[in-house]
Scaffold this motif. Structure first.
Motif, PDB file in Angstrom:
ATOM      1  N   LEU A   1       0.808  -1.218   0.000  1.00 26.00           N
ATOM      2  CA  LEU A   1       0.000   0.000   0.000  1.00 26.00           C
ATOM      3  C   LEU A   1       0.842   1.269   0.000  1.00 26.00           C
ATOM      4  CD1 LEU A   1      -2.807  -1.193   2.426  1.00 26.00           C
ATOM      5  CD2 LEU A   1      -2.920  -0.993  -0.076  1.00 26.00           C
ATOM      6  N   ASN A   2       2.110   1.159   0.322  1.00 27.32           N
ATOM      7  CA  ASN A   2       3.018   2.313   0.271  1.00 27.32           C
ATOM      8  C   ASN A   2       3.677   2.486  -1.090  1.00 27.32           C
ATOM      9  OD1 ASN A   2       2.672   3.404   2.837  1.00 27.32           O
ATOM     10  ND2 ASN A   2       4.027   1.877   3.733  1.00 27.32           N
ATOM     11  N   GLN A   3       3.360   1.635  -2.042  1.00 32.39           N
ATOM     12  CA  GLN A   3       3.912   1.766  -3.391  1.00 32.39           C
ATOM     13  C   GLN A   3       3.244   2.942  -4.102  1.00 32.39           C
ATOM     14  OE1 GLN A   3       6.569  -0.171  -4.382  1.00 32.39           O
ATOM     15  NE2 GLN A   3       6.353  -0.716  -2.230  1.00 32.39           N
ATOM     16  N   PRO A   4       3.921   3.486  -5.094  1.00 33.15           N
ATOM     17  CA  PRO A   4       3.293   4.596  -5.832  1.00 33.15           C
ATOM     18  C   PRO A   4       2.081   4.099  -6.623  1.00 33.15           C
ATOM     19  CG  PRO A   4       5.337   3.909  -6.886  1.00 33.15           C
ATOM     20  CD  PRO A   4       5.240   3.150  -5.592  1.00 33.15           C
ATOM     21  N   SER A   5       1.227   5.018  -6.980  1.00 37.00           N
ATOM     22  CA  SER A   5       0.079   4.683  -7.823  1.00 37.00           C
ATOM     23  C   SER A   5       0.588   4.332  -9.222  1.00 37.00           C
ATOM     24  CB  SER A   5      -0.879   5.871  -7.908  1.00 37.00           C
ATOM     25  OG  SER A   5      -1.410   6.132  -6.623  1.00 37.00           O
TER      26      SER A   5
ATOM     27  N   TRP B   1       0.528  -2.334 -13.030  1.00 35.12           N
ATOM     28  CA  TRP B   1       0.218  -3.308 -11.982  1.00 35.12           C
ATOM     29  C   TRP B   1       0.224  -4.730 -12.547  1.00 35.12           C
ATOM     30  CZ3 TRP B   1       1.327  -2.585  -7.344  1.00 35.12           C
ATOM     31  CH2 TRP B   1       1.080  -1.392  -6.675  1.00 35.12           C
TER      32      TRP B   1
ATOM     33  N   LEU C   1      -5.545  -3.855  -7.056  1.00 36.65           N
ATOM     34  CA  LEU C   1      -4.452  -2.875  -6.975  1.00 36.65           C
ATOM     35  C   LEU C   1      -4.748  -1.635  -7.800  1.00 36.65           C
ATOM     36  CD1 LEU C   1      -1.456  -5.357  -7.141  1.00 36.65           C
ATOM     37  CD2 LEU C   1      -2.124  -3.958  -5.169  1.00 36.65           C
ATOM     38  N   THR C   2      -5.353  -1.816  -8.965  1.00 39.17           N
ATOM     39  CA  THR C   2      -5.678  -0.679  -9.808  1.00 39.17           C
ATOM     40  C   THR C   2      -6.747   0.205  -9.161  1.00 39.17           C
ATOM     41  OG1 THR C   2      -5.121  -1.972 -11.775  1.00 39.17           O
ATOM     42  CG2 THR C   2      -6.434   0.004 -12.120  1.00 39.17           C
TER      43      THR C   2
ATOM     44  N   LEU D   1      -7.371   0.459  -5.930  1.00 40.05           N
ATOM     45  CA  LEU D   1      -6.854   1.049  -4.691  1.00 40.05           C
ATOM     46  C   LEU D   1      -5.656   1.975  -4.936  1.00 40.05           C
ATOM     47  CD1 LEU D   1      -7.549   0.868  -1.667  1.00 40.05           C
ATOM     48  CD2 LEU D   1      -5.733  -0.820  -1.469  1.00 40.05           C
ATOM     49  N   LYS D   2      -4.764   1.564  -5.807  1.00 42.94           N
ATOM     50  CA  LYS D   2      -3.499   2.308  -6.023  1.00 42.94           C
ATOM     51  C   LYS D   2      -3.261   2.590  -7.504  1.00 42.94           C
ATOM     52  CE  LYS D   2      -0.609   3.042  -3.509  1.00 42.94           C
ATOM     53  NZ  LYS D   2      -0.243   4.234  -2.768  1.00 42.94           N
TER      54      LYS D   2
ATOM     55  N   ALA E   1      -3.111   4.738 -11.004  1.00 41.15           N
ATOM     56  CA  ALA E   1      -2.718   6.088 -11.385  1.00 41.15           C
ATOM     57  C   ALA E   1      -3.956   6.875 -11.763  1.00 41.15           C
ATOM     58  CB  ALA E   1      -1.732   6.037 -12.553  1.00 41.15           C
ATOM     59  N   LYS E   2      -4.041   8.079 -11.274  1.00 43.52           N
ATOM     60  CA  LYS E   2      -5.210   8.925 -11.533  1.00 43.52           C
ATOM     61  C   LYS E   2      -5.004   9.754 -12.780  1.00 43.52           C
ATOM     62  CE  LYS E   2      -7.050   7.760  -7.567  1.00 43.52           C
ATOM     63  NZ  LYS E   2      -7.281   6.393  -7.468  1.00 43.52           N
TER      64      LYS E   2
END
Length: 110
Positions: A66-70, A76, A103-104, A106-107, A109-110
């Motif tokens: 969860l601390n990985q970048p988006s 992913w 993962l996509t 939750l984390k 890229a926006k």
């Protein structure tokens, strides 16, 4: 004439040395103890959380992931495939899609 005999004398001297005297120092193995962080933290409940909890927590803590970048869905997917192919992560093939979607969501890229 003495010059021609010198290499023979040196070679005979090395050949007559005990093998232990010519060998490299002994190779020594040392045990290493590694203390891994212990955590009972799970991935947050949402669609796909069972898949990621059942497959990824064997090697990673939820916090580390969860601390990985988006990342994008494509990135992913590449990360999950890297874990499976390069690191031989025992991920159930039927769970790969759910893990990537989780993962996509939750984390991603926006």
């Amino acid at each position: 004439m003495l010059r021609g005999l010198l290499p023979v004398v040196v070679l005979l001297g090395v050949a007559s040395m005990p093998l232990a005297a010519r060998a490299a120092p002994p190779f020594e193995l040392k045990s290493v103890k590694i203390d891994l962080p212990d955590s009972d933290r799970m991935f947050p409940e949402r669609p796909g959380s069972d898949a990621i909890n059942n497959n990824c927590l064997a090697c990673h803590s939820a916090g580390m992931v969860l601390n990985q970048p988006s990342l994008s869905k494509q990135a992913w997917t590449a990360e999950v495939n890297k874990m499976i192919n390069n690191y031989k992560a025992p991920v159930a093939p039927e769970d790969v899609g759910a893990i990537v979607e989780y993962l996509t969501a939750l984390k991603g890229a926006k």
